[in-house]
Design a protein around this motif. Structure first.
Motif, PDB file in Angstrom:
ATOM      1  N   ARG A   1     -29.907  21.688 -14.449  1.00 46.48           N
ATOM      2  CA  ARG A   1     -29.980  22.859 -13.547  1.00 46.48           C
ATOM      3  C   ARG A   1     -31.256  23.647 -13.797  1.00 46.48           C
ATOM      4  NH1 ARG A   1     -29.663  24.495  -8.819  1.00 46.48           N
ATOM      5  NH2 ARG A   1     -28.941  26.605  -8.529  1.00 46.48           N
TER       6      ARG A   1
ATOM      7  N   ARG B   1     -25.914  19.604 -18.365  1.00 45.58           N
ATOM      8  CA  ARG B   1     -25.861  20.266 -17.052  1.00 45.58           C
ATOM      9  C   ARG B   1     -26.827  21.442 -17.000  1.00 45.58           C
ATOM     10  NH1 ARG B   1     -19.854  20.170 -17.154  1.00 45.58           N
ATOM     11  NH2 ARG B   1     -19.966  22.430 -17.229  1.00 45.58           N
TER      12      ARG B   1
ATOM     13  N   GLN C   1     -22.162  17.753 -22.803  1.00 46.69           N
ATOM     14  CA  GLN C   1     -22.159  17.701 -21.339  1.00 46.69           C
ATOM     15  C   GLN C   1     -22.682  19.009 -20.742  1.00 46.69           C
ATOM     16  OE1 GLN C   1     -18.045  16.608 -20.485  1.00 46.69           O
ATOM     17  NE2 GLN C   1     -18.756  14.593 -19.778  1.00 46.69           N
TER      18      GLN C   1
END
Length: 177
Positions: free
Chosen positions: A151, A147, A143
């Motif tokens: 980003r 992310r 995860q």
């Protein structure tokens, strides 16, 4: 003079040894060269859901394996083949470490070590919580990586937009001069 321990001394030592073994949070079994049970503890019986009736000095290793096979502990397949394979492995008296997920979801680590004169001792550890934590950590890492990837893509896109805007500002400034 007789230095041999009395039957009461032997019984007392046996009771003390058994009480000590039963305090362990790991299961333990000791089988002799004939694959007969010599020693065990209550944790072993509890971790593997074996009936007390199996826990007797002299119980053949095959009885435990057959019990497991008949209740589906080793998955689908021919029960006789499952028993024979495990008996052959045990009779080789080789060190081994295996992880096994029980049908109840618990994960056990089994570590067997040969003893002098061809017997063996096996330790049974419940590693369910450790495996859960490892799985959770792996999931959280995946995860986090996702992310970071998202980003990074957002920042790269913003940087490209800023570069285009800066180039446009430079072009407009040059045209105004």
């Amino acid at each position: 003079m007789n230095d041999a321990p009395s039957p009461d001394d032997i019984a007392s030592r046996h009771e003390m040894l058994q009480a000590g073994l039963d305090l362990l949070d790991q299961g333990i079994t000791v089988f002799d060269a004939d694959l007969k049970l010599v020693a065990w503890n209550q944790t072993f019986l509890r971790l593997l859901d074996f009936p007390e009736a199996l826990a007797r000095v002299g119980t053949p290793f095959a009885s435990f394996i057959r019990h497991n096979a008949e209740r589906g502990e080793y998955g689908p397949g021919d029960r006789d083949v499952q028993v024979a394979e495990r008996l052959a492995a045990a009779a080789s008296f080789q060190p081994h470490t295996t992880e096994r997920r029980r049908p109840n979801g618990r994960v056990l680590l089994l570590r067997g070590e040969p003893l002098p004169h061809k017997g063996f001792v096996t330790l049974y550890s419940d590693i369910t919580e450790q495996r859960y934590i490892v799985g959770l950590t792996e999931h959280q890492n995946i995860q986090l990586e996702e992310r970071v990837r998202r980003r990074t893509a957002q920042l790269e896109n913003a940087n490209a937009n800023l570069t285009r805007a800066n180039a446009e500002n430079t072009r407009i400034t040059a045209a105004l001069q």
